[in-house]
Design a protein around this motif. Structure first.
Motif, PDB file in Angstrom:
ATOM      1  N   MET A   3      12.645  27.868  47.894  1.00 17.18           N
ATOM      2  CA  MET A   3      13.923  27.165  47.861  1.00 17.18           C
ATOM      3  C   MET A   3      14.655  27.414  46.544  1.00 17.18           C
ATOM      4  O   MET A   3      15.878  27.587  46.525  1.00 17.18           O
ATOM      5  CB  MET A   3      13.702  25.665  48.058  1.00 17.18           C
ATOM      6  CG  MET A   3      14.980  24.874  48.245  1.00 17.18           C
ATOM      7  SD  MET A   3      15.898  25.352  49.734  1.00 17.18           S
ATOM      8  CE  MET A   3      14.851  24.609  50.996  1.00 17.18           C
ATOM      9  N   ARG A  17      23.635  26.708  51.426  1.00 17.73           N
ATOM     10  CA  ARG A  17      22.690  26.145  52.386  1.00 17.73           C
ATOM     11  C   ARG A  17      21.465  25.577  51.674  1.00 17.73           C
ATOM     12  O   ARG A  17      20.950  24.517  52.049  1.00 17.73           O
ATOM     13  CB  ARG A  17      22.260  27.233  53.382  1.00 17.73           C
ATOM     14  CG  ARG A  17      21.296  26.725  54.444  1.00 17.73           C
ATOM     15  CD  ARG A  17      21.971  25.763  55.386  1.00 17.73           C
ATOM     16  NE  ARG A  17      21.015  24.857  56.011  1.00 17.73           N
ATOM     17  CZ  ARG A  17      21.299  24.095  57.057  1.00 17.73           C
ATOM     18  NH1 ARG A  17      22.525  24.116  57.574  1.00 17.73           N
ATOM     19  NH2 ARG A  17      20.395  23.289  57.575  1.00 17.73           N
ATOM     20  N   ASP A  21      20.186  21.783  51.958  1.00 20.99           N
ATOM     21  CA  ASP A  21      18.838  21.433  52.416  1.00 20.99           C
ATOM     22  C   ASP A  21      18.105  20.555  51.404  1.00 20.99           C
ATOM     23  O   ASP A  21      17.409  19.612  51.779  1.00 20.99           O
ATOM     24  CB  ASP A  21      18.031  22.709  52.686  1.00 20.99           C
ATOM     25  CG  ASP A  21      18.506  23.450  53.934  1.00 20.99           C
ATOM     26  OD1 ASP A  21      19.232  22.835  54.730  1.00 20.99           O
ATOM     27  OD2 ASP A  21      18.170  24.637  54.089  1.00 20.99           O
ATOM     28  N   SER A  25      16.879  16.346  51.912  1.00 15.28           N
ATOM     29  CA  SER A  25      15.531  15.819  51.631  1.00 15.28           C
ATOM     30  C   SER A  25      15.215  15.999  50.147  1.00 15.28           C
ATOM     31  O   SER A  25      14.433  16.882  49.774  1.00 15.28           O
ATOM     32  CB  SER A  25      14.494  16.536  52.493  1.00 15.28           C
ATOM     33  OG  SER A  25      14.770  16.389  53.870  1.00 15.28           O
TER      34      SER A  25
END
Length: 210
Positions: A3, A17, A21, A25
């Motif tokens: 990530m 994106r 994301d 969370s």
């Protein structure tokens, strides 16, 4: 981590994106990466998504880190950190607002400081903030001046004495900006067309060749 690598991807859509994301969370292990990316991210939409992701974290985690960015980072890092603090709206960040920051040589940093300051100002400090912001009257071009006027008007009637004093300044730009801001304070619904008309009129009246 994958990530974190996505946050650094050359494709802005991929970075966007990734920030989304993470915000959906929020995980503490990504907090540093988000703040570090804010300091260098060139794409406006991605920066906004990074800010959105950061405000999804507890303020107790983000505010100290953002304050440190304001104090020690480069101009882009400071500007974005201030922008994010204005969205978090935690007055624990107020100590980062100082006279040198409000008058920072970098216009983007100063503008972000103005916007953040009126959100973070605690009760009882409005007078100090109005006085400090008023030292920037006359600075820059139309857009920068409008940003300052928005901040000043957000403080309400406490700015009136400062505007009256600035309206008699020997500096024509300061006078024009003060008069335009005063007109906006008196009639906020009139919008910035009135602001600009007042500013231009004041500048023209001071120019004997005009």
């Amino acid at each position: 981590m994958a990530m974190i690598e996505l946050l650094r991807n050359q494709n802005s859509s991929v970075r966007l994106r990734a920030a989304l994301d993470i915000g959906i969370s929020p995980d503490p292990k990504f907090l540093n990466a988000l703040i570090e990316r804010c300091a260098v991210e060139p794409d406006f939409q991605v920066r906004e998504m990074l800010t959105w992701a950061l405000i999804r974290y507890p303020a107790a985690s983000t505010v100290p880190r953002l304050m440190e960015e304001v104090r020690t980072g480069g101009a882009p890092a400071r500007s974005q950190a201030l922008h994010t603090l204005s969205k978090v709206k935690d007055r624990a960040a107020w100590p980062v607002i100082t006279e040198p920051l409000v008058s920072d040589a970098d216009d983007d940093v100063a503008r972000s400081a103005w916007r953040a300051s009126v959100v973070l100002v605690p009760e009882g400090c409005e007078q100090w903030l109005a006085t400090t912001l008023s030292t920037q009257l006359g600075r820059g071009g139309r857009e920068l001046q409008r940003s300052l006027s928005r901040a000043l008007v957000a403080l309400g009637s406490v700015i009136e004495p400062m505007l009256r004093e600035a309206a008699s300044s020997k500096d024509v730009a300061v006078r024009a900006h003060a008069l335009a801001t005063e007109s906006l304070l008196l009639d906020p619904d009139a919008g910035f067309a009135v602001f600009e008309a007042k500013r231009v009129d004041a500048l023209g009246a001071a120019d004997p060749t005009g």
